[in-house]
Design an enzyme around this catalytic site. Sequence first.
Site, PDB file in Angstrom:
ATOM      1  N   SER A 142       0.867  -1.053   0.080  1.00 36.72           N
ATOM      2  CA  SER A 142       0.087  -0.024  -0.082  1.00 36.72           C
ATOM      3  C   SER A 142       0.791   1.131   0.060  1.00 36.72           C
ATOM      4  O   SER A 142       2.165   1.205   0.304  1.00 36.72           O
ATOM      5  CB  SER A 142      -0.775   0.079   1.254  1.00 36.72           C
ATOM      6  OG  SER A 142      -1.555   1.293   1.569  1.00 36.72           O
ATOM      7  N   TYR A 155      -2.701  -0.783  10.580  1.00 34.36           N
ATOM      8  CA  TYR A 155      -2.571  -1.084   9.031  1.00 34.36           C
ATOM      9  C   TYR A 155      -1.327  -0.525   8.514  1.00 34.36           C
ATOM     10  O   TYR A 155      -0.739  -1.397   7.668  1.00 34.36           O
ATOM     11  CB  TYR A 155      -3.808  -0.271   8.344  1.00 34.36           C
ATOM     12  CG  TYR A 155      -3.884  -0.521   6.866  1.00 34.36           C
ATOM     13  CD1 TYR A 155      -4.407  -1.674   6.174  1.00 34.36           C
ATOM     14  CD2 TYR A 155      -3.485   0.548   5.852  1.00 34.36           C
ATOM     15  CE1 TYR A 155      -4.231  -1.925   4.740  1.00 34.36           C
ATOM     16  CE2 TYR A 155      -3.425   0.199   4.401  1.00 34.36           C
ATOM     17  CZ  TYR A 155      -3.769  -1.065   3.840  1.00 34.36           C
ATOM     18  OH  TYR A 155      -3.952  -1.268   2.618  1.00 34.36           O
TER      19      TYR A 155
HETATM   20  N1  LIG Z   1      -8.688  -0.431  -1.901  1.00 28.63           N
HETATM   21  C1  LIG Z   1      -7.652   0.330  -1.803  1.00 28.63           C
HETATM   22  O1  LIG Z   1      -7.905   1.803  -1.646  1.00 28.63           O
HETATM   23  C2  LIG Z   1      -6.307  -0.092  -1.339  1.00 28.63           C
HETATM   24  C3  LIG Z   1      -5.126   0.509  -1.285  1.00 28.63           C
HETATM   25  C4  LIG Z   1      -3.962   0.127  -0.924  1.00 28.63           C
HETATM   26  C5  LIG Z   1      -3.996  -1.321  -0.699  1.00 28.63           C
HETATM   27  N2  LIG Z   1      -4.959  -2.098  -0.719  1.00 28.63           N
HETATM   28  C6  LIG Z   1      -4.846  -3.476  -0.580  1.00 28.63           C
HETATM   29  O2  LIG Z   1      -5.191  -4.257  -1.485  1.00 28.63           O
HETATM   30  C7  LIG Z   1      -5.722  -5.655  -1.323  1.00 28.63           C
HETATM   31  C8  LIG Z   1      -6.797  -5.987  -1.646  1.00 28.63           C
HETATM   32  O3  LIG Z   1      -8.060  -4.979  -0.894  1.00 28.63           O
HETATM   33  P1  LIG Z   1      -9.192  -4.516  -1.867  1.00 28.63           P
HETATM   34  O4  LIG Z   1      -9.349  -3.115  -1.771  1.00 28.63           O
HETATM   35  O5  LIG Z   1      -9.403  -5.381  -2.982  1.00 28.63           O
HETATM   36  O6  LIG Z   1     -10.256  -4.915  -0.730  1.00 28.63           O
HETATM   37  P2  LIG Z   1     -11.736  -6.008  -0.934  1.00 28.63           P
HETATM   38  O7  LIG Z   1     -12.186  -6.059   0.325  1.00 28.63           O
HETATM   39  O8  LIG Z   1     -12.471  -5.484  -2.223  1.00 28.63           O
HETATM   40  O9  LIG Z   1     -11.120  -7.458  -1.206  1.00 28.63           O
HETATM   41  C9  LIG Z   1     -10.354  -8.058  -0.514  1.00 28.63           C
HETATM   42  C10 LIG Z   1     -10.573  -9.622  -0.467  1.00 28.63           C
HETATM   43  O10 LIG Z   1      -9.619 -10.301   0.464  1.00 28.63           O
HETATM   44  C11 LIG Z   1     -10.447 -11.299   0.942  1.00 28.63           C
HETATM   45  N3  LIG Z   1      -9.863 -11.557   2.543  1.00 28.63           N
HETATM   46  C12 LIG Z   1      -9.911 -10.660   3.449  1.00 28.63           C
HETATM   47  N4  LIG Z   1      -9.249 -11.328   4.230  1.00 28.63           N
HETATM   48  C13 LIG Z   1      -8.908 -12.423   4.155  1.00 28.63           C
HETATM   49  C14 LIG Z   1      -8.423 -13.801   4.601  1.00 28.63           C
HETATM   50  N5  LIG Z   1      -8.167 -13.734   5.867  1.00 28.63           N
HETATM   51  N6  LIG Z   1      -8.133 -14.907   3.748  1.00 28.63           N
HETATM   52  C15 LIG Z   1      -8.296 -14.710   2.568  1.00 28.63           C
HETATM   53  N7  LIG Z   1      -9.302 -13.763   1.982  1.00 28.63           N
HETATM   54  C16 LIG Z   1      -9.398 -12.566   2.549  1.00 28.63           C
HETATM   55  C17 LIG Z   1     -11.867 -10.691   1.236  1.00 28.63           C
HETATM   56  O11 LIG Z   1     -12.914 -11.716   1.225  1.00 28.63           O
HETATM   57  C18 LIG Z   1     -12.099  -9.967   0.072  1.00 28.63           C
HETATM   58  O12 LIG Z   1     -12.465 -10.698  -1.180  1.00 28.63           O
HETATM   59  C19 LIG Z   1      -5.517  -5.496   0.322  1.00 28.63           C
HETATM   60  O13 LIG Z   1      -4.209  -5.981   0.794  1.00 28.63           O
HETATM   61  C20 LIG Z   1      -5.259  -3.995   0.717  1.00 28.63           C
HETATM   62  O14 LIG Z   1      -4.828  -3.662   1.971  1.00 28.63           O
HETATM   63  C21 LIG Z   1      -6.057  -1.691  -0.996  1.00 28.63           C
END
Ligand SMILES: NC(=O)c1ccc[n+]([C@@H]2O[C@H](COP(=O)([O-])OP(=O)(O)OC[C@H]3O[C@@H](n4cnc5c(N)ncnc54)[C@H](O)[C@@H]3O)[C@@H](O)[C@H]2O)c1
Length: 252
Positions: A142, A155
């Site tokens: 991130s 986080y």
């Molecule tokens: N969306 C943002 O703005 C953003 C920014 C920076 C980083 N990220 C990172 O991107 C990654 C994906 O996030 P996203 O935004 O797509 O979120 P999201 O919530 O849309 O998707 C996350 C997915 O991970 C699954 N998940 C959560 N915990 C889990 C576990 N213990 N085991 C298996 N699956 C699990 C959830 O069920 C979900 O399907 C994360 O690591 C998040 O920290 C997101």
Amino acid sequence: MSKFEGKVAIVTGAGGGIGRATAKLFAAQGAKVVVADYQADAGQETVDQIAAAGGTASFVACDVSVPEQVAAMVRHAVSTYGELNYAVNNAGIDPEFTPVADWSLDKFDRIMGINVRGVFLCLKEEIAQMQGKGGSIVNVGSFASFAGVPNKPSYSASKHAVLGLTRSAALQYAGEGIRINAVCPGAVRTAILDDNIGSIPADNAEELVAQNHPIGRIATPEEIAETILWVAGSASYMVGHGLIVDGGLAAG
Ligand SMILES: NC(=O)c1ccc[n+]([C@@H]2O[C@H](COP(=O)([O-])OP(=O)(O)OC[C@H]3O[C@@H](n4cnc5c(N)ncnc54)[C@H](O)[C@@H]3O)[C@@H](O)[C@H]2O)c1
């Protein structure tokens, strides 16, 4: 022919957001994709979308913080498709904003358990499978891998740790043909972001988040997936790197 044709990729957290977009992109490039998530309905929906588009994918229920389930996920990839060439360790959580002094230990442990322990367990199993054969792993960090975020101490700590794991593992295994990198997004339009925006006490929270990024908008999951695919398959001299994809946020 695409370099991903017939190759095997695991994507964790592929039941939504960035993970789903990444799984779909790998599959569209001809990869056989293991869709891993702890939400079965969401994961199966990703598989169905891939199949409807003519791709190959299968779902495996996996909570990345549980060692036996992570080991089973990698076994599933090999027993179903014969090998493992790519892995995207994307599953993560990012709970609502809370002032540091109000953070509960349970919440801290939960974030660390999924975002750090989960990536560690995945790396451990994926690397063991790739040794002697090579491969490429992308961890999803991130912007918070590089910066503190007020009200998000665990986080930010967890995403700094993802970068530490990425760099350390990359140094260890670069000589064995296993490239390990991280892609580090700014704000991306997913469920996590919606939750976060909902916890900001402002009527125009979404606009504030968008304007905080010099590009003036929130990324789509597909834009991040494109970057992950490139790092996984094309960035052949990139090792141990945390690639920021944040619409210019960190440039300031
Ligand atoms: N969306 C943002 O703005 C953003 C920014 C920076 C980083 N990220 C990172 O991107 C990654 C994906 O996030 P996203 O935004 O797509 O979120 P999201 O919530 O849309 O998707 C996350 C997915 O991970 C699954 N998940 C959560 N915990 C889990 C576990 N213990 N085991 C298996 N699956 C699990 C959830 O069920 C979900 O399907 C994360 O690591 C998040 O920290 C997101």
